[in-house]
Design a protein around this motif. Structure first.
Motif, short mmCIF file in Angstrom:
data_model
loop_
_atom_site.label_atom_id
_atom_site.label_comp_id
_atom_site.label_asym_id
_atom_site.label_seq_id
_atom_site.Cartn_x
_atom_site.Cartn_y
_atom_site.Cartn_z
N ALA A 169 -41.51 -11.43 -31.44
CA ALA A 169 -41.66 -10.45 -31.13
C ALA A 169 -42.58 -9.67 -30.31
O ALA A 169 -42.39 -8.89 -29.42
N GLU A 170 -43.69 -10.57 -30.09
CA GLU A 170 -44.66 -10.30 -28.93
C GLU A 170 -43.95 -10.32 -27.57
O GLU A 170 -44.38 -9.47 -26.80
N LEU A 171 -43.32 -11.34 -27.46
CA LEU A 171 -42.44 -11.36 -26.20
C LEU A 171 -41.43 -10.20 -26.03
O LEU A 171 -41.42 -9.65 -24.88
N ALA A 172 -40.80 -9.95 -27.06
CA ALA A 172 -39.77 -8.57 -26.92
C ALA A 172 -40.80 -7.43 -26.73
O ALA A 172 -40.27 -6.43 -26.01
N ILE A 173 -41.95 -7.21 -27.15
CA ILE A 173 -42.78 -5.87 -27.12
C ILE A 173 -43.28 -6.06 -25.62
O ILE A 173 -43.38 -5.06 -24.93
N ALA A 174 -43.58 -7.02 -25.25
CA ALA A 174 -44.20 -7.19 -23.79
C ALA A 174 -43.13 -6.71 -22.67
O ALA A 174 -43.39 -6.19 -21.69
N THR A 175 -41.91 -7.37 -23.02
CA THR A 175 -40.86 -6.95 -22.04
C THR A 175 -40.70 -5.50 -22.23
O THR A 175 -40.38 -4.95 -21.09
N MET A 176 -40.56 -4.78 -23.23
CA MET A 176 -40.44 -3.36 -23.43
C MET A 176 -41.56 -2.76 -22.68
O MET A 176 -41.15 -1.68 -21.88
N LEU A 177 -42.73 -3.31 -22.80
CA LEU A 177 -43.81 -2.44 -22.18
C LEU A 177 -43.96 -2.67 -20.83
O LEU A 177 -43.96 -1.60 -20.12
N ARG A 178 -43.29 -3.63 -20.20
CA ARG A 178 -43.45 -3.86 -18.69
C ARG A 178 -42.19 -2.87 -18.23
O ARG A 178 -42.18 -2.24 -17.09
N ALA A 179 -41.02 -2.82 -18.94
CA ALA A 179 -39.93 -1.59 -18.71
C ALA A 179 -40.45 -0.37 -18.76
O ALA A 179 -40.10 0.40 -18.01
N TRP A 180 -41.07 0.09 -19.58
CA TRP A 180 -41.81 1.23 -19.66
C TRP A 180 -42.84 1.57 -18.83
O TRP A 180 -42.62 2.60 -18.01
N ARG A 181 -43.49 0.56 -18.24
CA ARG A 181 -44.41 0.77 -17.00
C ARG A 181 -43.77 1.06 -16.08
O ARG A 181 -44.12 1.92 -15.15
N GLN A 182 -42.56 0.11 -15.70
CA GLN A 182 -41.90 0.25 -14.27
C GLN A 182 -41.27 1.73 -14.25
O GLN A 182 -41.23 2.11 -13.15
N ALA A 183 -40.75 2.24 -15.48
CA ALA A 183 -40.03 3.30 -15.28
C ALA A 183 -41.05 4.49 -15.52
O ALA A 183 -40.52 5.80 -15.31
N LYS A 184 -42.48 4.41 -15.37
CA LYS A 184 -43.48 5.43 -15.75
C LYS A 184 -43.04 6.06 -16.61
O LYS A 184 -43.40 7.50 -16.74
N ALA A 185 -42.73 5.65 -17.75
CA ALA A 185 -42.36 6.44 -19.15
C ALA A 185 -43.45 6.36 -19.85
O ALA A 185 -44.11 5.66 -19.82
N PRO A 186 -43.63 7.39 -20.89
CA PRO A 186 -44.91 7.43 -21.47
C PRO A 186 -45.18 6.11 -22.81
O PRO A 186 -44.29 5.90 -23.19
N ILE A 187 -46.18 5.95 -22.73
CA ILE A 187 -46.77 4.54 -23.58
C ILE A 187 -47.77 5.07 -24.62
O ILE A 187 -48.87 5.69 -23.94
N VAL A 188 -47.71 4.90 -25.49
CA VAL A 188 -48.88 5.02 -26.69
C VAL A 188 -49.19 3.67 -27.50
O VAL A 188 -48.19 3.15 -27.99
N HIS A 189 -50.55 3.18 -27.29
CA HIS A 189 -50.81 2.14 -28.31
C HIS A 189 -51.63 2.68 -29.36
O HIS A 189 -52.53 3.35 -29.41
N VAL A 190 -51.19 2.23 -30.46
CA VAL A 190 -51.92 2.56 -31.84
C VAL A 190 -52.82 1.32 -32.14
O VAL A 190 -52.32 0.24 -32.10
N ARG A 191 -54.01 1.74 -32.45
CA ARG A 191 -54.91 0.77 -32.81
C ARG A 191 -55.44 0.94 -34.28
O ARG A 191 -55.80 2.03 -34.80
N HIS A 192 -55.32 0.25 -35.37
CA HIS A 192 -55.74 0.26 -36.72
C HIS A 192 -57.29 -0.03 -36.79
O HIS A 192 -57.76 -0.95 -36.54
N VAL A 193 -58.08 0.92 -37.16
CA VAL A 193 -59.41 0.75 -37.51
C VAL A 193 -59.74 0.93 -39.00
O VAL A 193 -59.61 1.94 -39.57
N SER A 194 -59.96 -0.34 -39.33
CA SER A 194 -60.28 -0.27 -40.93
C SER A 194 -61.45 0.46 -41.44
O SER A 194 -62.40 0.52 -40.83
N ARG A 195 -61.47 1.02 -42.77
CA ARG A 195 -62.46 1.55 -43.48
C ARG A 195 -62.96 0.57 -44.40
O ARG A 195 -64.02 0.89 -45.30
N THR A 196 -62.64 -0.54 -44.52
CA THR A 196 -63.03 -1.60 -45.36
C THR A 196 -64.04 -2.75 -44.62
O THR A 196 -63.52 -3.36 -43.66
#
Length: 189
Positions: free
Chosen positions: A26-53
């Motif tokens: 999965a990480e390889l597939a995600i990295a490949t998609m990330l590169r494609a979106w960056r190359q296309a200058k398309a919008p990218i959103v990184h979501v980070r979970h910040v725990s309350r625990t």
């Protein structure tokens, strides 16, 4: 225009305590998609979970909260922090997408049955054309309501089945990269 939403690809997801998972590529597939979106200058959103625990690997200040090195956001990419599985709750994500005229999202990351599914359900309910990449998401083994341990692959497959056709369209990362190309965003040379 299709925005890429990368859900919870943090160091804590690689810890052994996270449990048995499926889709080790999965990480390889995600990295490949990330590169494609960056190359296309398309919008990218990184979501980070910040725990309350306290004590969680995703508690502020813990190494597990950091993005995985190969999937680090660039300064020009939007970062959303969330405290619940759904990336739209109390994050401003919906507004950020609407302000930019974004009507479609491609969701990748972890966990298929938790944050990916919650975010995809809300995206679909809010009227976004929503895609989930089956090979760029993964899940962990989990016991069902009857106490039967389900494999990570079973949990993943059921979550995708819950989404497909109802809230989102489930495609592969290759199919989503092809959609990006056809969406009118042309890659830079």
């Amino acid at each position: 225009m299709i925005a890429l939403l990368i859900i919870d690809m943090q160091r804590g997801m690689r810890e052994l305590s996270a449990g048995s998972r499926n889709n080790p590529q999965a990480e390889l597939a995600i990295a490949t998609m990330l590169r494609a979106w960056r190359q296309a200058k398309a919008p990218i959103v990184h979501v980070r979970h910040v725990s309350r625990t306290p004590g969680s690997p995703f508690w502020p200040g813990q190494p597990g909260i950091e993005f995985q090195p190969d999937l680090q956001p660039l300064d020009s990419e939007h970062v959303v922090e969330k405290n619940v599985p759904d990336a739209f709750i109390h994050s401003g994500l919906e507004r950020w997408l609407h302000v930019r005229g974004i009507e479609s999202v491609a969701i990748v990351g972890v966990s298929t049955n938790n944050s990916v599914e919650a975010t995809a359900r809300t995206a679909g309910n809010l009227g976004f054309t929503t895609y989930v990449a089956s090979d760029a998401t993964f899940a962990f083994a989990k016991s069902d309501h009857n106490g039967v341990l389900r494999s990570a692959e079973d949990v993943h497959a059921m979550a995708l089945a819950n989404l497909n056709g109802e809230y989102a369209r489930v495609l592969t990362s290759v199919e989503l990269r092809e959609r990006l190309q056809r969406s009118g965003v042309s890659p830079t040379p």
